[in-house]
Design a protein around this motif. Structure first.
Motif, PDB file in Angstrom:
ATOM      1  N   UNK A   1       0.823  -1.210   0.000  1.00 31.83           N
ATOM      2  CA  UNK A   1       0.000   0.000   0.000  1.00 31.83           C
ATOM      3  C   UNK A   1       0.860   1.263   0.000  1.00 31.83           C
ATOM      4  N   UNK A   2       1.997   1.219   0.653  1.00 31.96           N
ATOM      5  CA  UNK A   2       2.857   2.400   0.745  1.00 31.96           C
ATOM      6  C   UNK A   2       3.295   2.875  -0.634  1.00 31.96           C
ATOM      7  N   UNK A   3       3.634   1.947  -1.518  1.00 33.94           N
ATOM      8  CA  UNK A   3       4.046   2.345  -2.866  1.00 33.94           C
ATOM      9  C   UNK A   3       2.898   3.039  -3.600  1.00 33.94           C
ATOM     10  N   UNK A   4       1.697   2.506  -3.449  1.00 35.57           N
ATOM     11  CA  UNK A   4       0.531   3.108  -4.089  1.00 35.57           C
ATOM     12  C   UNK A   4       0.234   4.474  -3.459  1.00 35.57           C
ATOM     13  N   UNK A   5       0.288   4.535  -2.138  1.00 31.99           N
ATOM     14  CA  UNK A   5       0.031   5.789  -1.413  1.00 31.99           C
ATOM     15  C   UNK A   5       1.001   6.872  -1.859  1.00 31.99           C
ATOM     16  N   UNK A   6       2.300   6.553  -1.867  1.00 28.90           N
ATOM     17  CA  UNK A   6       3.305   7.554  -2.227  1.00 28.90           C
ATOM     18  C   UNK A   6       3.151   8.015  -3.677  1.00 28.90           C
ATOM     19  N   UNK A   7       2.826   7.080  -4.565  1.00 24.73           N
ATOM     20  CA  UNK A   7       2.598   7.452  -5.969  1.00 24.73           C
ATOM     21  C   UNK A   7       1.373   8.341  -6.092  1.00 24.73           C
ATOM     22  N   UNK A   8       0.331   8.032  -5.341  1.00 21.54           N
ATOM     23  CA  UNK A   8      -0.896   8.817  -5.378  1.00 21.54           C
ATOM     24  C   UNK A   8      -0.666  10.240  -4.863  1.00 21.54           C
ATOM     25  N   UNK A   9       0.095  10.349  -3.793  1.00 26.84           N
ATOM     26  CA  UNK A   9       0.365  11.662  -3.201  1.00 26.84           C
ATOM     27  C   UNK A   9       1.486  12.406  -3.922  1.00 26.84           C
ATOM     28  N   UNK A  10       2.335  11.664  -4.622  1.00 23.64           N
ATOM     29  CA  UNK A  10       3.485  12.281  -5.275  1.00 23.64           C
ATOM     30  C   UNK A  10       4.690  12.414  -4.371  1.00 23.64           C
ATOM     31  N   UNK A  11       4.596  11.920  -3.166  1.00 20.97           N
ATOM     32  CA  UNK A  11       5.673  11.983  -2.170  1.00 20.97           C
ATOM     33  C   UNK A  11       5.225  11.204  -0.949  1.00 20.97           C
ATOM     34  N   UNK A  12       6.148  10.834  -0.066  1.00 21.92           N
ATOM     35  CA  UNK A  12       5.726  10.219   1.190  1.00 21.92           C
ATOM     36  C   UNK A  12       4.999  11.256   2.062  1.00 21.92           C
ATOM     37  N   UNK A  13       3.960  10.858   2.777  1.00 20.65           N
ATOM     38  CA  UNK A  13       3.256  11.802   3.647  1.00 20.65           C
ATOM     39  C   UNK A  13       4.069  12.102   4.906  1.00 20.65           C
ATOM     40  N   UNK A  14       3.658  13.082   5.684  1.00 15.35           N
ATOM     41  CA  UNK A  14       4.396  13.432   6.900  1.00 15.35           C
ATOM     42  C   UNK A  14       4.507  12.272   7.884  1.00 15.35           C
ATOM     43  N   UNK A  15       3.541  11.346   7.847  1.00 13.25           N
ATOM     44  CA  UNK A  15       3.547  10.224   8.792  1.00 13.25           C
ATOM     45  C   UNK A  15       4.200   8.969   8.221  1.00 13.25           C
TER      46      UNK A  15
END
Length: 149
Positions: free
Chosen positions: A22-36
């Motif tokens: 999920x992290x790879x999908x999340x980071x791609x969706x946001x365009x960067x890692x989130x603050x958390x």
């Protein structure tokens, strides 16, 4: 698995592993890692603890170590309290665990100054945090049920 604590530990580790995809999908969706993201949390907290800024590599290594310990410990904590919810449906019980993790993290982040203020997060970042804690909860609970049949 006969030992419910070992099962809870393994279930937490499996739930943590599920987050990897999920992290790879999340980071791609946001365009960067989130603050958390674990890397950002490791960098914020451990840089203060060590009195120097961690490199990206050090932060990534510490993030792995933090996830490797945090998820299984959450699983063990869930193993202690889940007796009351083990008869609930998987989605209900798993999402309850996820909401518990979400509440814990929303309390812990500001307490440990692990992230930027939640008011600075985007709606998408808030939604992804809910999604990842819910996924962790459902996968952890599903694994507990499978291991303790």
């Amino acid at each position: 698995m006969r030992n419910p604590y070992a099962a809870a530990y393994v279930a937490g580790a499996v739930g943590t592993g599920a987050l990897g995809a999920l992290v790879a999908v999340r980071n791609a969706s946001l365009g960067r890692p989130p603050p958390y993201s674990a890397r950002n949390i490791a960098r914020h907290v451990l840089s203060r603890l060590f009195g120097r800024k961690l490199s990206r590599r050090e932060a990534a290594d510490w993030a792995f170590a933090l996830r490797a310990g945090y998820g299984p410990l959450l699983g063990m904590g869930w193993g202690l309290v889940r007796r009351r919810t083990s008869k609930w449906s998987l989605p209900h019980s798993g999402v309850l665990l996820g909401l518990g993790v979400l509440a814990f993290e929303r309390m812990a982040f500001p307490l440990f100054k692990a992230t930027a203020s939640e008011s600075s997060w985007t709606r998408e970042e808030h939604a992804w945090l809910f999604a990842q804690t819910a996924l962790f909860g459902v996968v952890t609970e599903a694994t507990m049920r499978w291991l303790t049949k």
